[in-house]
Design a protein around this motif. Sequence first.
Motif, mmCIF file in Angstrom:
data_model
loop_
_atom_site.group_PDB
_atom_site.id
_atom_site.type_symbol
_atom_site.label_atom_id
_atom_site.label_comp_id
_atom_site.label_asym_id
_atom_site.label_seq_id
_atom_site.Cartn_x
_atom_site.Cartn_y
_atom_site.Cartn_z
ATOM 1 N N ALA A 8 113.400 -23.344 38.114
ATOM 2 C CA ALA A 8 112.711 -23.271 39.186
ATOM 3 C C ALA A 8 112.991 -24.155 40.293
ATOM 4 O O ALA A 8 112.511 -25.193 39.733
ATOM 5 C CB ALA A 8 111.763 -22.700 39.236
ATOM 6 N N VAL A 9 113.524 -24.068 41.515
ATOM 7 C CA VAL A 9 113.472 -24.510 42.380
ATOM 8 C C VAL A 9 112.858 -24.356 43.495
ATOM 9 O O VAL A 9 113.063 -23.170 43.941
ATOM 10 C CB VAL A 9 114.374 -25.544 43.029
ATOM 11 C CG1 VAL A 9 115.557 -26.423 41.990
ATOM 12 C CG2 VAL A 9 115.776 -24.225 43.355
ATOM 13 N N ASN A 10 112.393 -24.896 44.701
ATOM 14 C CA ASN A 10 111.604 -24.171 46.335
ATOM 15 C C ASN A 10 111.072 -24.000 45.906
ATOM 16 O O ASN A 10 110.602 -22.120 46.201
ATOM 17 C CB ASN A 10 113.362 -23.544 46.346
ATOM 18 C CG ASN A 10 114.377 -24.790 47.313
ATOM 19 O OD1 ASN A 10 114.144 -26.095 47.857
ATOM 20 N ND2 ASN A 10 115.704 -24.077 47.410
ATOM 21 N N ILE A 11 109.748 -23.691 45.053
ATOM 22 C CA ILE A 11 108.660 -23.059 44.753
ATOM 23 C C ILE A 11 107.756 -23.706 45.967
ATOM 24 O O ILE A 11 107.254 -24.289 46.263
ATOM 25 C CB ILE A 11 108.153 -23.580 43.336
ATOM 26 C CG1 ILE A 11 109.153 -23.881 42.546
ATOM 27 C CG2 ILE A 11 106.960 -22.949 43.126
ATOM 28 C CD1 ILE A 11 108.648 -24.817 40.794
ATOM 29 N N THR A 12 107.532 -21.750 45.973
ATOM 30 C CA THR A 12 105.720 -22.422 47.370
ATOM 31 C C THR A 12 105.050 -20.778 47.000
ATOM 32 O O THR A 12 105.413 -20.127 47.017
ATOM 33 C CB THR A 12 106.843 -21.533 48.289
ATOM 34 O OG1 THR A 12 107.660 -20.533 48.898
ATOM 35 C CG2 THR A 12 108.526 -22.559 49.627
ATOM 36 N N TRP A 13 104.260 -21.459 47.896
ATOM 37 C CA TRP A 13 102.854 -20.777 47.661
ATOM 38 C C TRP A 13 102.632 -20.125 48.713
ATOM 39 O O TRP A 13 102.878 -20.496 50.316
ATOM 40 C CB TRP A 13 101.555 -21.225 47.286
ATOM 41 C CG TRP A 13 101.112 -22.124 46.175
ATOM 42 C CD1 TRP A 13 101.928 -23.610 46.400
ATOM 43 C CD2 TRP A 13 100.881 -21.440 44.617
ATOM 44 N NE1 TRP A 13 101.362 -23.804 44.949
ATOM 45 C CE2 TRP A 13 100.732 -22.975 44.002
ATOM 46 C CE3 TRP A 13 100.493 -20.242 44.637
ATOM 47 C CZ2 TRP A 13 100.723 -22.693 42.698
ATOM 48 C CZ3 TRP A 13 99.845 -20.305 43.424
ATOM 49 C CH2 TRP A 13 99.819 -21.202 42.170
ATOM 50 N N SER A 14 102.937 -18.398 48.883
ATOM 51 C CA SER A 14 103.020 -17.738 50.239
ATOM 52 C C SER A 14 101.331 -17.075 50.267
ATOM 53 O O SER A 14 100.930 -16.044 49.592
ATOM 54 C CB SER A 14 103.349 -16.808 50.585
ATOM 55 O OG SER A 14 103.549 -15.939 51.680
ATOM 56 N N ALA A 71 101.473 -23.994 39.431
ATOM 57 C CA ALA A 71 101.939 -22.780 38.557
ATOM 58 C C ALA A 71 103.085 -23.796 37.981
ATOM 59 O O ALA A 71 104.072 -24.625 38.037
ATOM 60 C CB ALA A 71 102.375 -21.795 40.052
ATOM 61 N N HIS A 72 103.485 -23.697 36.703
ATOM 62 C CA HIS A 72 104.278 -23.730 35.569
ATOM 63 C C HIS A 72 105.046 -22.175 36.248
ATOM 64 O O HIS A 72 104.803 -21.304 34.911
ATOM 65 C CB HIS A 72 103.928 -24.166 34.500
ATOM 66 C CG HIS A 72 103.015 -25.584 34.158
ATOM 67 N ND1 HIS A 72 103.128 -25.459 33.151
ATOM 68 C CD2 HIS A 72 102.559 -25.780 35.504
ATOM 69 C CE1 HIS A 72 102.047 -27.113 33.182
ATOM 70 N NE2 HIS A 72 102.570 -27.222 34.946
ATOM 71 N N ILE A 73 106.704 -22.394 36.307
ATOM 72 C CA ILE A 73 107.667 -21.169 35.882
ATOM 73 C C ILE A 73 108.339 -21.831 35.119
ATOM 74 O O ILE A 73 108.617 -22.361 35.128
ATOM 75 C CB ILE A 73 108.326 -21.341 36.807
ATOM 76 C CG1 ILE A 73 107.207 -21.322 38.248
ATOM 77 C CG2 ILE A 73 109.286 -20.787 37.211
ATOM 78 C CD1 ILE A 73 107.473 -20.665 40.066
#
Length: 263
Positions: A8-14, A71-73
């Motif tokens: 995964a790339v561009n991991i964001t929290w919203s 978070a580990h995706i």
Amino acid sequence: GSEDPPTAVNITWSSINFKTILQWQPKPSGYFYTVEIHGQTSDVKRKCIQTSETECDVTDALRNVKETYTAHILSVKPAQVDNFEEPPFEVSEKFTPYSQTVIGKPEIKDYSQKGSKLNVVFKDPLTPYIFPNGSFMSIQDIFQHDLEYKLYYWKDQSSGKKDVTTKSHNFEVSIDSGKNYCFYVQAIIPSRRENRNGLESRVLCTNVGRNILDEYGTEVFIILAVIAVAVITLAIVLPVVLCKRKKAKKARAVREKELLNGV
């Protein structure tokens, strides 16, 4: 012997009012994602297991809102689902709900303007977390004394803005009597270094002493003025016309009588 799937790339929290969504890219093809939430002191929690989506609601895994999480995706191929081989994964930035969730809009429940006092009553935003009795926790329940509210208010059609702060759920401020005021409410977390200000409530305005020209505009005022002039003119002209007709009728009757007598 096959290649590992992409990570995964561009991991964001919203996160808003502690409802937290994790998002990332790319869309998987031929593999799945599984999300692992790692806290500093809590056990690892798995969410959205073998999903083909690129977002995951992780709210339930972040119940200790003051803990810091990563978070580990995991990128999981179908052949890896039942074996013990560690799939490739990417790690998110750290996230602490208590200091990073965005505070939503307060709800204005009631307001009134009486004389030189403006009163505003509002309600906290709710969170997804639930008390044992089944009611939802508000942000006040979680932040407690860390939470403040600020009321911004100004004269209608003026740019001069004032503000006042409270820890309760109502404001009472002194204003100029007979003048209309607009206002909004916003949550503040003074202990935060970032994201100190919550989202602004909708702007509302009082209408004490608002005249018809302010309310409906010049066009309606002109129409009403024309109608008033027409009514006044009719009130003056109509009696004159009726009086003249009555006199003419009376004169005609006199002449007819004279003619008859002459005959």
